[in-house]
Design a protein around this motif. Sequence first.
Motif, PDB file in Angstrom:
ATOM      1  N   SER A  14       0.829  -1.208   0.000  1.00 44.72           N
ATOM      2  CA  SER A  14       0.000   0.000   0.000  1.00 44.72           C
ATOM      3  C   SER A  14       0.862   1.257   0.000  1.00 44.72           C
ATOM      4  N   ILE A  15       1.900   1.264   0.831  1.00 41.87           N
ATOM      5  CA  ILE A  15       2.780   2.436   0.895  1.00 41.87           C
ATOM      6  C   ILE A  15       3.486   2.653  -0.439  1.00 41.87           C
ATOM      7  N   ALA A  16       4.015   1.573  -1.008  1.00 43.85           N
ATOM      8  CA  ALA A  16       4.743   1.694  -2.277  1.00 43.85           C
ATOM      9  C   ALA A  16       3.834   2.174  -3.401  1.00 43.85           C
ATOM     10  N   SER A  17       2.609   1.686  -3.425  1.00 46.49           N
ATOM     11  CA  SER A  17       1.681   2.049  -4.504  1.00 46.49           C
ATOM     12  C   SER A  17       1.382   3.542  -4.508  1.00 46.49           C
ATOM     13  N   VAL A  18       1.093   4.093  -3.338  1.00 44.76           N
ATOM     14  CA  VAL A  18       0.731   5.518  -3.308  1.00 44.76           C
ATOM     15  C   VAL A  18       1.964   6.402  -3.491  1.00 44.76           C
ATOM     16  N   LEU A  19       3.113   5.963  -2.983  1.00 46.52           N
ATOM     17  CA  LEU A  19       4.326   6.761  -3.173  1.00 46.52           C
ATOM     18  C   LEU A  19       4.722   6.810  -4.649  1.00 46.52           C
ATOM     19  N   ALA A  20       4.541   5.694  -5.351  1.00 46.01           N
ATOM     20  CA  ALA A  20       4.905   5.652  -6.777  1.00 46.01           C
ATOM     21  C   ALA A  20       4.144   6.709  -7.561  1.00 46.01           C
TER      22      ALA A  20
ATOM     23  N   PRO B 235       3.079   1.877 -10.293  1.00 42.48           N
ATOM     24  CA  PRO B 235       2.968   1.213  -8.987  1.00 42.48           C
ATOM     25  C   PRO B 235       3.269  -0.278  -9.043  1.00 42.48           C
ATOM     26  N   SER B 236       2.812  -0.954 -10.097  1.00 47.84           N
ATOM     27  CA  SER B 236       3.029  -2.402 -10.171  1.00 47.84           C
ATOM     28  C   SER B 236       4.512  -2.732 -10.269  1.00 47.84           C
ATOM     29  N   THR B 237       5.277  -1.892 -10.963  1.00 48.24           N
ATOM     30  CA  THR B 237       6.718  -2.122 -11.078  1.00 48.24           C
ATOM     31  C   THR B 237       7.403  -1.944  -9.734  1.00 48.24           C
ATOM     32  N   GLU B 238       7.033  -0.889  -9.015  1.00 48.05           N
ATOM     33  CA  GLU B 238       7.637  -0.639  -7.709  1.00 48.05           C
ATOM     34  C   GLU B 238       7.252  -1.727  -6.716  1.00 48.05           C
ATOM     35  N   VAL B 239       6.005  -2.154  -6.767  1.00 41.84           N
ATOM     36  CA  VAL B 239       5.546  -3.205  -5.853  1.00 41.84           C
ATOM     37  C   VAL B 239       6.298  -4.508  -6.123  1.00 41.84           C
ATOM     38  N   ALA B 240       6.469  -4.854  -7.394  1.00 37.72           N
ATOM     39  CA  ALA B 240       7.189  -6.087  -7.740  1.00 37.72           C
ATOM     40  C   ALA B 240       8.639  -6.022  -7.274  1.00 37.72           C
ATOM     41  N   ARG B 241       9.245  -4.842  -7.398  1.00 40.72           N
ATOM     42  CA  ARG B 241      10.640  -4.678  -6.965  1.00 40.72           C
ATOM     43  C   ARG B 241      10.770  -4.896  -5.462  1.00 40.72           C
TER      44      ARG B 241
END
Length: 320
Positions: free
Chosen positions: A71-77, A86-92
């Motif tokens: 959740s944090i990564a998605s909104v920060l992206a 967001p999907s790229t950052e979440v996967a990383r």
Amino acid sequence: MTSSPQKQGSEALRSLVNALDELHRAAGRPSARTVSALITEDDSQPTTVSHEGVRTTLKGLRVPRWETVRSIASVLALQCSPPRDPSTEVARLLSLWRTIREGESGALKSGRELTLSEGWGGENGEWTPEQVAGIMINPHSAIRIDPSLTLPHEPLLTEEEWVQVNVRMIETNGAEFFLRALLRTLKGDYVGAESGAPYGYRDPDYEAVEAYEAFQYGCEQILRRLRAEPNLLQRSIAAMRTDETMDREDRAEMLRHESDPALMREVMTVTPETWHEVSEEAHHMVFGYLIKEGRTVGRPGLPPGQRFLLTWRIPEPIEG
């Protein structure tokens, strides 16, 4: 000697915190309350996170739940400028989070994830666990494959080393991952395939053949355009004269060739009908005038149009 599970876990947590900090910084370091509010407003997030939960996650004070990190990564992206996927950052971040829970094997995709993904990763210049595994799995690393299947090369490992490395890989990551990665490699999607040459070596003879094939393809495309655009050569020469990005050595070589009156007479009078009557030097001159850059973008075996990319000095007219 491998590090203890506790040390691996702390190192993995530090890597996760560093990755989150980079993302937080790129987003302009919004406050924990702001991040919490953004998560609450986004119905697509798997969970809500309090501002205290955001703070402790970003600081790495404890190992967070995956839903919290996601959740944090998605909104920060989305707060980055420009916005990140967001999907790229979440996967990383997922591989980093799994490493905390599962150790080194957690960083590696499952066999199913590998099948559903494209390529081996590493687009940002950093090696991924999948790339390392792909190199170790590739039999090309250990044996001289029969000449009918590839070109000569020096193996990186002995056969015994290759067997032992991959026995450990199967024990650690399962047979499914190994077999799916091996199949992907054998089908031509191997680590390094995007460079256009078989993985593991550069062969001078191969490079010479590749350069010749690229030149031949370029000449075919030149003839195609000259038939449709009779004044293309003159326009391309004018474009080259004003090209400030042209390499100094390339320009100097072109000027040396232009000092040869006989060669220039061939170049300036060539037509599609007389193309095969002029010298190869004239072909190279015309190539240099019309084509700014030609490079390999596809692996061997692909059609020339998919394997080589030409950058024209005068872009092709848009049809229609």
